[in-house]
Design a protein around this motif. Structure first.
Motif, PDB file in Angstrom:
ATOM      1  N   UNK A 135      10.786  -2.122  -9.727  1.00  0.00           N
ATOM      2  CA  UNK A 135      10.549  -0.700  -9.970  1.00  0.00           C
ATOM      3  C   UNK A 135      10.501  -0.400 -11.465  1.00  0.00           C
ATOM      4  N   UNK A 136      11.490  -0.929 -12.197  1.00  0.00           N
ATOM      5  CA  UNK A 136      11.576  -0.619 -13.632  1.00  0.00           C
ATOM      6  C   UNK A 136      10.356  -1.116 -14.391  1.00  0.00           C
ATOM      7  N   UNK A 137       9.928  -2.304 -14.056  1.00  0.00           N
ATOM      8  CA  UNK A 137       8.749  -2.868 -14.710  1.00  0.00           C
ATOM      9  C   UNK A 137       7.510  -2.007 -14.428  1.00  0.00           C
ATOM     10  N   UNK A 138       7.371  -1.639 -13.161  1.00  0.00           N
ATOM     11  CA  UNK A 138       6.204  -0.850 -12.757  1.00  0.00           C
ATOM     12  C   UNK A 138       6.237   0.531 -13.430  1.00  0.00           C
ATOM     13  N   UNK A 139       7.437   1.083 -13.556  1.00  0.00           N
ATOM     14  CA  UNK A 139       7.553   2.420 -14.142  1.00  0.00           C
ATOM     15  C   UNK A 139       7.239   2.384 -15.640  1.00  0.00           C
ATOM     16  N   UNK A 140       7.757   1.360 -16.326  1.00  0.00           N
ATOM     17  CA  UNK A 140       7.454   1.222 -17.766  1.00  0.00           C
ATOM     18  C   UNK A 140       5.954   1.074 -17.993  1.00  0.00           C
ATOM     19  N   UNK A 141       5.326   0.336 -17.090  1.00  0.00           N
ATOM     20  CA  UNK A 141       3.889   0.135 -17.214  1.00  0.00           C
ATOM     21  C   UNK A 141       3.140   1.461 -17.042  1.00  0.00           C
ATOM     22  N   UNK A 142       3.616   2.281 -16.111  1.00  0.00           N
ATOM     23  CA  UNK A 142       3.006   3.610 -15.912  1.00  0.00           C
ATOM     24  C   UNK A 142       3.148   4.455 -17.174  1.00  0.00           C
ATOM     25  N   UNK A 143       4.354   4.469 -17.735  1.00  0.00           N
ATOM     26  CA  UNK A 143       4.607   5.271 -18.941  1.00  0.00           C
ATOM     27  C   UNK A 143       3.728   4.793 -20.096  1.00  0.00           C
ATOM     28  N   UNK A 144       3.587   3.476 -20.212  1.00  0.00           N
ATOM     29  CA  UNK A 144       2.744   2.936 -21.278  1.00  0.00           C
ATOM     30  C   UNK A 144       1.294   3.405 -21.101  1.00  0.00           C
ATOM     31  N   UNK A 145       0.784   3.329 -19.889  1.00  0.00           N
ATOM     32  CA  UNK A 145      -0.593   3.765 -19.640  1.00  0.00           C
ATOM     33  C   UNK A 145      -0.761   5.268 -19.880  1.00  0.00           C
ATOM     34  N   UNK A 146       0.271   6.030 -19.500  1.00  0.00           N
ATOM     35  CA  UNK A 146       0.212   7.488 -19.739  1.00  0.00           C
ATOM     36  C   UNK A 146       0.151   7.798 -21.231  1.00  0.00           C
ATOM     37  N   UNK A 147       0.963   7.064 -22.012  1.00  0.00           N
ATOM     38  CA  UNK A 147       0.951   7.282 -23.464  1.00  0.00           C
ATOM     39  C   UNK A 147      -0.408   6.960 -24.058  1.00  0.00           C
ATOM     40  N   UNK A 148      -0.969   5.839 -23.615  1.00  0.00           N
ATOM     41  CA  UNK A 148      -2.285   5.448 -24.133  1.00  0.00           C
ATOM     42  C   UNK A 148      -3.334   6.514 -23.805  1.00  0.00           C
ATOM     43  N   UNK A 149      -3.220   7.021 -22.612  1.00  0.00           N
ATOM     44  CA  UNK A 149      -4.149   8.057 -22.134  1.00  0.00           C
ATOM     45  C   UNK A 149      -4.018   9.318 -23.016  1.00  0.00           C
ATOM     46  N   UNK A 150      -2.773   9.673 -23.317  1.00  0.00           N
ATOM     47  CA  UNK A 150      -2.521  10.860 -24.147  1.00  0.00           C
ATOM     48  C   UNK A 150      -3.117  10.687 -25.540  1.00  0.00           C
ATOM     49  N   UNK A 151      -2.892   9.487 -26.110  1.00  0.00           N
ATOM     50  CA  UNK A 151      -3.436   9.216 -27.448  1.00  0.00           C
ATOM     51  C   UNK A 151      -4.961   9.320 -27.405  1.00  0.00           C
ATOM     52  N   UNK A 152      -5.556   8.713 -26.386  1.00  0.00           N
ATOM     53  CA  UNK A 152      -7.022   8.734 -26.272  1.00  0.00           C
ATOM     54  C   UNK A 152      -7.534  10.176 -26.145  1.00  0.00           C
ATOM     55  N   UNK A 153      -6.937  10.942 -25.240  1.00  0.00           N
ATOM     56  CA  UNK A 153      -7.368  12.341 -25.053  1.00  0.00           C
ATOM     57  C   UNK A 153      -7.246  13.123 -26.348  1.00  0.00           C
ATOM     58  N   UNK A 154      -6.127  12.884 -27.032  1.00  0.00           N
ATOM     59  CA  UNK A 154      -5.864  13.587 -28.282  1.00  0.00           C
ATOM     60  C   UNK A 154      -6.938  13.248 -29.330  1.00  0.00           C
ATOM     61  N   UNK A 155      -7.241  11.961 -29.457  1.00  0.00           N
ATOM     62  CA  UNK A 155      -8.256  11.551 -30.440  1.00  0.00           C
ATOM     63  C   UNK A 155      -9.612  12.158 -30.087  1.00  0.00           C
ATOM     64  N   UNK A 156      -9.959  12.114 -28.811  1.00  0.00           N
ATOM     65  CA  UNK A 156     -11.274  12.631 -28.418  1.00  0.00           C
ATOM     66  C   UNK A 156     -11.384  14.122 -28.741  1.00  0.00           C
ATOM     67  N   UNK A 157     -10.287  14.853 -28.520  1.00  0.00           N
ATOM     68  CA  UNK A 157     -10.293  16.288 -28.868  1.00  0.00           C
ATOM     69  C   UNK A 157     -10.447  16.470 -30.376  1.00  0.00           C
ATOM     70  N   UNK A 158      -9.696  15.651 -31.120  1.00  0.00           N
ATOM     71  CA  UNK A 158      -9.729  15.775 -32.582  1.00  0.00           C
ATOM     72  C   UNK A 158     -11.082  15.409 -33.161  1.00  0.00           C
TER      73      UNK A 158
END
Ligand SMILES: [Zn+2]
Length: 374
Positions: A135-158
């Motif tokens: 569970x912990x491994x899978x959850x960390x992986x989700x958080x990592x992907x969410x962060x990457x997604x946020x950075x990408x969305x942010x850059x695209x907006x900028x």
């Protein structure tokens, strides 16, 4: 005693019954229809269904049968939540991991069990009870992907806004240049030609003081005022705040030129690459972070210098010069000179001749170009 025990028993049963959910048998059927990572469309469908119905367990692809104890841990695809109405009514969703027929979660996860080819919509921490490290491994992986997604969305907006920032920066440049040339001249005339050596010390707090003479009051140890015989009063001079003044940073003898910093920011923004959405998507997460940092550094610099310029330009406003003039001419003022603004001219006078300055066209404005906020 016996009555009490019976009541407690009854209450416990009542509690269970309010949490009980009649989950249709079809929900429990194993739907091994997801051999591959679910598509964006499927993910969207699940999220929308959960949010609209408040009953994720009824989604057509959900498997409500519990995951096998020794199965491979799932991949957490994304998050889900139930509707606000369901949440208000405490109509939480039952969870296939732990409580298949009792209310459990309002916020959960889309868990894809690759080996079983099934999707289960489960509570946020539920699978931990079956396999903690999985569970912990899978959850960390989700958080990592969410962060990457946020950075990408942010850059695209900028990136979309970058042309506006560059344009605003280019419009600020001639204003900054004029300010860099003009303000030090004025400061120099006031402090050097008119000999007002304490000018900066007086205005740097944003308040202009006048020296008022007041009767001195002696206070006894107990806080009461000492009485003074008539004719024997002592007086003292204290500075009293008289006028606020804005944009005084323009008169700082150590004022830093704004033009070079704004030019740096504009140059750095022009150099940011790549600038198309496709090319940004093609970068790896580390490269994206680097682009994001470059953007932020340049934008922050541009914003800071624009704010300084906006503030300093206000120094020349009619009202501000009027206050300065009134203060400088007052017999109780700690300084002595004259200043006035007539249309496009600023006149500095005092113990020596008047100096007349043409206020540069670029500084005869009250609003400077804005930077479109991200
Ligand atoms: Zn659960």
């Amino acid at each position: 005693m016996r009555q009490q025990a019976e009541n407690a028993n009854w209450n416990a049963r009542l509690e269970i019954s309010t949490l009980w959910v009649d989950v249709p048998p079809s929900c429990f059927e194993v739907k091994a229809i997801f051999p591959a990572y679910p598509t964006e469309d499927v993910i969207r469908e699940i999220k929308d269904f959960s949010l609209q119905t408040g009953r994720p367990y009824e989604w057509r692809g959900h498997t409500h049968a519990p995951p096998p104890k020794d199965g491979k841990p799932p991949i957490y695809i994304d998050r889900i939540e139930i509707s606000a109405v369901a949440r208000r009514r405490k109509e939480f969703s039952p969870c296939p991991c732990c409580t298949p027929n009792h209310r459990k979660f309002g916020e959960g996860l889309i868990a894809w069990f690759e080996d079983e080819k099934v999707i289960r919509l489960i509570g946020k921490d539920c699978f931990a009870a079956i396999n903690r490290s999985g569970h912990e491994e899978a959850y960390q992986d989700l958080v990592r992907r969410e962060n990457e997604r946020r950075v990408l969305d942010h850059i695209l907006r900028q990136i979309g806004r970058m042309p506006n920032w560059i344009r605003a920066g280019e419009e600020l440049l001639p204003i900054a240049q004029a300010a860099d040339e003009f303000f030090p001249q004025i400061e120099n005339r006031i402090t050097k030609s008119q000999g007002v050596s304490n000018f900066w010390r007086e205005i740097r707090g944003g308040v202009l003081h006048l020296n008022e003479t007041v009767a001195k009051v002696n206070v006894r140890r107990d806080g009461s005022e000492e009485e003074v015989e008539e004719g024997k009063e002592a007086f003292e001079t204290i500075p009293v705040a008289a006028f606020p003044i804005i944009g005084y940073a323009a008169m700082n003898p150590a004022r830093k030129a704004l033009y070079p910093s704004i030019l740096d920011a504009v140059t750095a923004l022009r150099a940011v690459a790549p600038t198309t959405a496709g090319a940004i998507r093609a970068l790896n997460p580390i490269q994206r972070l680097a682009v994001s940092r470059d953007l932020k550094r340049s934008l922050d610099l541009l914003k800071r210098k624009r704010e300084d310029l906006r503030d300093q330009v206000q120094f020349l406003s009619q009202l501000n010069i009027q206050r300065l003039s009134q203060w400088a001419a007052d017999p109780k003022s700690p300084v002595s000179f004259s200043i006035s603004r007539k249309e496009g001219k600023l006149i500095v006078g005092g113990r020596r001749a008047d100096y007349v300055f043409d206020i540069p066209e670029e500084l005869r404005i009250s609003i400077i170009p804005a930077i479109d906020e991200p």
